[in-house]
Write a protein that holds these residues in place. Structure first.
Motif, short mmCIF file in Angstrom:
data_model
loop_
_atom_site.label_atom_id
_atom_site.label_comp_id
_atom_site.label_asym_id
_atom_site.label_seq_id
_atom_site.Cartn_x
_atom_site.Cartn_y
_atom_site.Cartn_z
N GLU A 1 0.84 -1.20 0.00
CA GLU A 1 0.00 0.00 0.00
C GLU A 1 0.88 1.25 0.00
OE1 GLU A 1 -3.31 0.47 0.02
OE2 GLU A 1 -3.91 -1.65 0.03
N LYS A 2 0.43 2.30 -0.70
CA LYS A 2 1.16 3.56 -0.74
C LYS A 2 0.73 4.47 0.41
CE LYS A 2 2.32 3.60 -5.65
NZ LYS A 2 2.24 4.37 -6.92
N VAL A 3 1.73 5.06 1.07
CA VAL A 3 1.50 5.96 2.20
C VAL A 3 2.14 7.30 1.88
CG1 VAL A 3 1.85 6.33 4.67
CG2 VAL A 3 1.53 3.99 3.79
N GLY A 4 1.40 8.37 2.04
CA GLY A 4 1.92 9.72 1.81
C GLY A 4 2.43 10.33 3.11
N ILE A 5 3.60 10.96 3.08
CA ILE A 5 4.22 11.53 4.28
C ILE A 5 4.74 12.93 3.94
CG2 ILE A 5 5.95 11.18 6.09
CD1 ILE A 5 6.02 8.21 4.48
N PHE A 6 4.42 13.92 4.78
CA PHE A 6 4.96 15.26 4.56
C PHE A 6 5.39 15.87 5.89
CE2 PHE A 6 0.52 16.04 5.52
CZ PHE A 6 0.47 17.29 6.15
N LYS B 1 -2.91 11.53 -6.26
CA LYS B 1 -2.21 10.31 -6.66
C LYS B 1 -2.97 9.06 -6.25
CE LYS B 1 2.40 12.44 -6.01
NZ LYS B 1 3.04 12.21 -7.34
N GLY B 2 -4.16 9.24 -5.68
CA GLY B 2 -4.96 8.11 -5.23
C GLY B 2 -4.53 7.55 -3.89
N ILE B 3 -3.76 8.32 -3.13
CA ILE B 3 -3.26 7.86 -1.83
C ILE B 3 -4.22 8.31 -0.73
CG2 ILE B 3 -1.38 8.11 -0.15
CD1 ILE B 3 0.47 8.53 -2.62
N ASP C 1 -9.15 1.04 7.20
CA ASP C 1 -10.09 0.23 6.43
C ASP C 1 -9.79 0.39 4.95
OD1 ASP C 1 -11.23 2.61 5.56
OD2 ASP C 1 -13.06 2.41 6.75
N GLU C 2 -10.62 -0.21 4.11
CA GLU C 2 -10.35 -0.20 2.66
C GLU C 2 -10.42 1.19 2.06
OE1 GLU C 2 -14.97 -1.41 1.55
OE2 GLU C 2 -13.30 -2.74 1.04
N ASN C 3 -11.02 2.15 2.78
CA ASN C 3 -11.11 3.53 2.30
C ASN C 3 -10.02 4.43 2.88
OD1 ASN C 3 -13.55 3.09 0.76
ND2 ASN C 3 -14.65 3.03 2.72
N GLY C 4 -9.09 3.83 3.62
CA GLY C 4 -8.00 4.60 4.20
C GLY C 4 -8.38 5.34 5.46
N ILE C 5 -9.46 4.96 6.10
CA ILE C 5 -9.90 5.59 7.35
C ILE C 5 -9.37 4.79 8.53
CG2 ILE C 5 -11.90 6.22 8.76
CD1 ILE C 5 -13.46 6.58 6.13
N VAL C 6 -8.85 5.50 9.52
CA VAL C 6 -8.31 4.84 10.71
C VAL C 6 -9.45 4.16 11.46
CG1 VAL C 6 -7.19 5.18 12.94
CG2 VAL C 6 -6.37 6.42 10.93
N VAL C 7 -9.31 2.86 11.71
CA VAL C 7 -10.33 2.12 12.44
C VAL C 7 -9.81 1.52 13.74
CG1 VAL C 7 -11.71 1.60 10.39
CG2 VAL C 7 -9.83 0.06 11.04
#
Length: 689
Positions: free
Chosen positions: A178-183, A218-220, A300-306
């Motif tokens: 999975e791709k993770v964005g970090i700034f 980027k779909g992340i 979850d599958e939508n990138g929400i912290v569960v």
């Protein structure tokens, strides 16, 4: 007979199904639930401030986490620079030699990374630090284009292929498919509290929005902000709590700058208007290489912290990594020799640090010559930064060792003020100063780590009166004369950041901090003392008792008339000192209380640390608790708007989604079916026997 055969066949089928269900059902349920979520492990550190001695232990802690999860990420949230002799001597290179052993995924810049800008006419040492790093740097809101040394090392992009020694706005890491964005973000207050010279700091909210938009394009949908803006720092300059509320799309904030010890992750689930939002998890790991943060977060599958769980790992409890210890050894040998180096100042007499265990007076209950020296240094150096400062205050519990007669070494200076605190400016009314002094002497004549030494003022109190009603008079020095402090007048005071944030239970200071009336000076306390003794008083160190703090013991005191003060005091009162009104000095406080730079073996027992819980009860302050530090930062109780509370100890935070409970239920059902199946088989055997 036919009926019996049919029953036997049915029983066999039932028993077989029972056995299959008991084995397969729980396993398949666990797999289904686990596969729905994506799990990520994050390690983090912040505000190490050149405390290199524990870094070999930190390497061990990191390796242990990676042994359990090889894909765990590691972030450094800034302020590697400034704090100990390691930085004074090596300008970050000693720290970097150890950081390069840790396989860091990314580091951001703290405000102290810019401390050398003025002296170097740019950021030469910082550029050398960046160039030699075997990891990339992130900074979405720092503009290096005007700096001759750093401009060539920046790439203003959100890259998917970061290179070591280059500064990016942000980056993308692929972890477990999975791709993770970090700034990264750095406090805008750096312009006020450090020496950035031509480096510019942009609005953190605007740049955070840009970063989130860049990743989402980027779909992340899993985004981490590594920040050096403070957990709950001055809201005018921004903090992590505000970032979580104002910016949608940030899932995790790995913080620094406020030196906050969040023993559990804090989860924000409401925006700035109070409306529900997707969760944002905030973590921070105190300071000085003492703790390594570990966070496990589920999406979850939508990138929400569960789900999330976090802990702070006590680095000192780990054995030092052999390779890291060998790397540190030559640096440490040089530092050990520097501690014996003479500063150029000479003590004309022993400057004692008495305690009631072996003296009639105490640094925690009475005015002392050493306390006067420390506060005189604080006031003189603060006035060099802002001429409107009129008062200095230092908690007695933060003065830890005596100074011998004769040449004063660097090691002695550090032993006196071993916590490496950043001094701060605080705007206070006269009424607030009175409340602070009342709290300072509430236990007198007994000891209190919160007992305040002062410079630029004097006061009397009556220890025979009820606590809270003891202060008889208080005066501030203005134009070399003392005048009464006015309740409704505003005064600019300097103190260390531990006290400025409400350490030792000072509610008034805590309130000032929360209201943005505390500003970091961008200095280190022991360096202030050293420089004052050498530069301001020409190395002639001979402080006196001056009646700055007097206990009337029930005796009536005649009102004082202002008198000229020209007695050779070491206050270094150059120029008029006038009270100031509230101005625009509100900016973020940097450091909390800090751990010693060197071991303090001369202390006669430490106060049990007072929690920053707003309580005025200081009953524990009289007892000695060996091994505790009076100036140690306390476990933070998060802002009331957050969902989770920090707790003491290195315990885990909120549990990840509880598949274990569901599995237990399935195992129980399967077990029962298994027993039934076995019972049927036994019954058949008995019938055929």
């Amino acid at each position: 007979m036919k009926d019996r055969n049919q029953m036997a066949v049915l029983a066999s089928i039932f028993s077989t199904l029972a056995l299959l269900v008991s084995i397969i059902l729980p396993t398949s349920t666990y797999a289904a639930e686990s596969n729905d979520n994506y799990s990520l492990t994050i390690m983090h550190m912040n505000d190490t401030h050149a405390h290199a001695d524990l870094m070999p232990n930190m390497v061990t802690a990191i390796k242990e986490v990676r042994a359990a999860d090889p894909n765990a990420l590691l972030f450094n949230a800034g302020d590697v620079f400034s704090g100990t002799l390691y930085f004074n001597q090596f300008k970050g290179q000693a720290d970097l030699a150890l950081l390069n052993l840790m396989d860091i995924d990314a580091m951001i810049f703290g405000n102290h990374e810019f401390d050398l800008g003025s002296g170097e006419n740019g950021h030469k040492s910082l550029s050398e630090f960046v160039s030699k790093a075997n990891f990339p740097f992130l900074s979405a809101n720092v503009d290096f284009s005007g700096d001759a040394y750093m401009a060539s090392k920046t790439n203003n992009s959100y890259t998917e292929s970061p290179e070591d020694g280059i500064v990016y706005n942000g980056m993308v890491k692929e972890v477990n498919g999975e791709k993770v964005g970090i700034f990264g973000l750095t406090t805008e207050d750096t312009a006020n509290i450090s020496s950035p010279v031509n480096v510019k700091f942009q609005n953190y909210i605007e740049k955070a929005k840009e970063a989130v938009a860049a990743f989402e394009s980027k779909g992340i949908n899993k985004i981490i902000a590594v920040t050096h803006i403070g957990y709950d720092s001055n809201p005018e300059m921004g903090n992590d709590l505000q970032l979580a509320k104002y910016i949608d799309g940030i899932d995790v904030i790995v913080g620094g700058h406020s030196h906050t010890q969040l023993n559990e992750p804090v989860v924000i689930t409401a925006d700035e208007a109070g409306a529900a939002k997707d969760p944002t998890v905030i973590v921070q790991a105190y300071q000085y290489s003492t703790l390594l943060g570990e966070l496990k977060v589920d999406f979850d599958e939508n990138g929400i912290v569960v789900g999330q769980a976090g802990q702070l790992i006590d680095v000192a409890s780990k054995a030092a990594d052999a390779e890291a210890a060998a790397v540190l050894a030559p640096y440490k040998a040089e530092i050990d020799s520097l501690t014996n180096q003479e500063t150029g100042a000479v003590a004309k007499k022993p400057l004692l640090n008495p305690r009631l265990t072996d003296s009639e007076v105490s640094v925690r209950a009475n005015e002392t010559e050493l306390g006067n020296l420390v506060t005189d240094a604080m006031l003189a150096k603060a006035k060099e930064k802002n001429e409107n400062v009129v008062i200095a205050m230092q908690n007695g519990g933060g003065i830890r060792a005596a100074i011998d007669e004769g040449p004063i070494t660097t090691g002695e200076v550090i032993a006196v003020l071993p916590f490496g605190n950043d001094p701060a400016f605080v705007q206070l009314t006269g009424e607030e100063i009175k409340q602070i002094l009342e709290y300072s002497v509430r236990l007198a004549p007994a000891e209190s780590g919160g007992f305040l030494h002062v410079s630029g003022m004097k006061f009397t109190y009556d220890s025979t009166k009820e606590a809270g009603s003891r202060v008889v008079s208080m005066q501030v020095k203005v134009n070399e004369q003392y005048e009464d402090i006015k309740a409704d007048q505003t005064y600019l005071v300097t103190t260390n950041n531990f006290t400025a944030k409400g350490g030792d239970g000072y509610e008034v200071f805590a309130k000032a901090y929360q209201e943005g009336r505390v500003q970091d000076m961008g200095a280190i306390d022991w360096e202030q003392l050293r420089d004052y003794m050498v530069d301001n008083i020409n190395g002639e160190v001979d402080p006196q008792l001056e009646g700055r703090i007097i206990d009337t013991l029930g005796k009536a005191v005649e009102p004082e008339t202002p008198v000229d003060e020209d007695d050779g005091n070491q206050d270094d009162d150059n120029g008029p000192e006038t009270p100031v009104n509230d101005g625009d000095d509100n900016s973020d406080d940097d450091n909390g209380s800090e751990t010693p730079v060197t071991d303090d073996n001369s202390d006669n027992g430490d106060d049990i640390p007072a929690k920053d819980d707003g309580k005025t009860d200081d009953s524990a302050d009289n007892g000695a608790a060996p091994g505790s530090d009076n100036n140690q930062n306390q476990n933070v109780t998060p802002d009331k708007t957050s969902d989770d509370k920090a707790t003491s100890g290195n315990t885990a935070g909120n549990a990840l989604p509880n598949t274990a409970t569901n599995n237990y239920t399935m195992l129980l059902v399967g077990g029962l079916l298994f027993v039934v199946g076995i019972g049927v088989l036994v019954y058949r055997k008995v019938r055929h026997a």
